[in-house]
Scaffold this active site. Structure first.
Site, PDB file in Angstrom:
ATOM      1  N   ALA A 235       0.727  -1.379  -0.081  1.00  0.00           N
ATOM      2  CA  ALA A 235      -0.032   0.003   0.011  1.00  0.00           C
ATOM      3  C   ALA A 235       0.858   1.100   0.029  1.00  0.00           C
ATOM      4  CB  ALA A 235      -0.813   0.073   1.289  1.00  0.00           C
ATOM      5  N   SER A 236       0.309   2.390  -0.702  1.00  0.00           N
ATOM      6  CA  SER A 236       1.003   3.533  -0.804  1.00  0.00           C
ATOM      7  C   SER A 236       2.479   3.323  -1.366  1.00  0.00           C
ATOM      8  CB  SER A 236       1.222   4.121   0.656  1.00  0.00           C
ATOM      9  OG  SER A 236       1.662   5.693   0.493  1.00  0.00           O
ATOM     10  N   SER A 237       3.443   3.677  -0.451  1.00  0.00           N
ATOM     11  CA  SER A 237       4.733   3.521  -1.291  1.00  0.00           C
ATOM     12  C   SER A 237       4.951   1.857  -1.560  1.00  0.00           C
ATOM     13  CB  SER A 237       5.990   3.859  -0.573  1.00  0.00           C
ATOM     14  OG  SER A 237       7.416   3.539  -0.720  1.00  0.00           O
TER      15      SER A 237
ATOM     16  N   TYR B 233      -2.106  -1.163  -3.453  1.00  0.00           N
ATOM     17  CA  TYR B 233      -3.138  -0.220  -3.001  1.00  0.00           C
ATOM     18  C   TYR B 233      -2.634   1.070  -3.020  1.00  0.00           C
ATOM     19  CZ  TYR B 233      -5.340  -4.758  -1.798  1.00  0.00           C
ATOM     20  OH  TYR B 233      -6.024  -5.893  -1.850  1.00  0.00           O
TER      21      TYR B 233
ATOM     22  N   HIS C 196      -6.460   8.046   1.511  1.00  0.00           N
ATOM     23  CA  HIS C 196      -5.367   7.214   1.488  1.00  0.00           C
ATOM     24  C   HIS C 196      -5.145   6.524   2.735  1.00  0.00           C
ATOM     25  CE1 HIS C 196      -1.155   6.922  -0.470  1.00  0.00           C
ATOM     26  NE2 HIS C 196      -0.832   6.879   0.731  1.00  0.00           N
TER      27      HIS C 196
END
Length: 337
Positions: A177-179, A201, A321
């Site tokens: 997720a994210s990075s 994600y 986010h």
């Protein structure tokens, strides 16, 4: 060292398409090149790896750090979860933490360990402490097959795990997720031969941050990618192709989830990921699904490419986010449930 099969010359023969040169590698863990031997030659195993004796035993049922796992150019760390009920030839999931996260945080942040106990698969939790714990998704080394950077270290972790536990080479997956979602795209783009599927994600397309000289983190001054860099599908696909020139093997399947109210990594990045992998996989958006029948939840639009088995997106209304991990949906897409 991964086992490698080497073509041994017995008689002279002429080469043909997808044929390895004499004395060249023609198989082994992570190998994606030619597998046909020159006429009159055969393959033999050199430097076989032990599947059970590579290092000390790793306790099951809790998160464990592995200090020695092979080449590690960027000094990332390896943590692993081996279930108490490990199956033979287990599947492997690489779980990549978000910016500011850690292996421990991501281990606790999803229900994957409980599913590992039910299904007997192994989870690798890489960890980076650079760039406020963000992955080097802008690094040309990570964006290049057999390059360097964080991606090369993650591949070493996979090879270590495959060898030590006789893992199933055809059931290696990556998620984040994210990075970690960004790095998921990097892994499947730079090392397609390793992965059956990935799940991103709230990530960005492969090579979206290519060329950025600032840290790939929310505090980095270059926010062009996070705010929504756009390319044509073919342009996005070319970034992937250029990471591993000449590769003609199978490409990983992809699941993309993104929040339509994401103010940090803008929603356009979800759509751009779908454009990229649609082009790479040769698929187009055939239909969308809304309402109660959407597996990810009724707040999501399910964006189906082809028949949905190779590429599917979930774009969430009111979701910020990062888009939460729905383990059952992801594991069904992976084929582990």
């Amino acid at each position: 060292m991964p086992s490698a099969l080497v073509s041994l010359a017995l008689l002279a023969g002429s080469a043909f398409a997808q044929q390895q040169n004499l004395w060249g590698q023609c198989g082994g863990i992570g190998y994606g090149g030619p597998t046909n031997c020159v006429a009159g030659s055969c393959c033999s195993t050199q430097n076989p790896c032990s599947s059970t004796n590579s290092g000390p035993p790793i306790p099951a049922g809790s998160l464990q750090q592995v200090n020695s796992f092979g080449s590690n150019p960027s000094n990332i760390q390896m943590f692993i979860y081996v279930p108490n009920k490990l199956v033979n030839n287990p599947a492997i999931i690489v779980a990549l933490h978000p910016c500011g996260g850690s292996a421990q945080q991501w281990y606790s942040g999803t229900q994957l360990p409980s599913y590992a106990e039910q299904k007997g698969f192994i989870i690798i939790y890489p960890q980076t402490t650079a760039y406020t714990n963000c992955w080097d998704v802008n690094n040309v080394g990570s964006l290049t097959h057999n390059g360097s950077g964080d991606a090369a270290g993650v591949i070493s972790m996979i090879n270590f795990t495959l060898n030590k536990f006789s893992g199933n080479r055809n059931k290696v997956f990556v998620m984040g997720a994210s990075s970690g979602g960004m790095m998921t795209n990097v892994m499947v783009g730079s090392y397609p031969e390793y992965f059956e599927a990935g799940a991103s994600y709230s990530g960005v397309p492969f090579a979206c941050l290519y060329g950025s000289t600032t840290p790939p983190s929310p505090s980095g001054s270059n926010q062009t990618c996070a705010q929504g860099l756009t390319h044509t599908p073919q342009e996005w696909a070319n970034f992937v192709y250029n990471a591993y020139p000449g590769y003609t093997g199978k490409r990983p399947r992809m699941q993309i989830a993104h929040g339509l109210d994401d103010g940090l990594v803008r929603p356009v990045n979800g759509w751009e990921q779908l454009k990229q992998w649609g082009a790479v996989l040769g698929l187009t958006n055939t239909y969308n699904v809304t309402g109660a029948s959407v597996p990810e939840g009724s707040e999501y639009i399910q964006v189906v490419y082809g028949d949905g088995s190779k590429l599917v997106g979930y774009m969430g209304q009111g979701v910020g986010h990062w888009a939460p991990v729905k383990e059952q949906v992801m594991l069904k897409f992976f084929g582990l449930l």
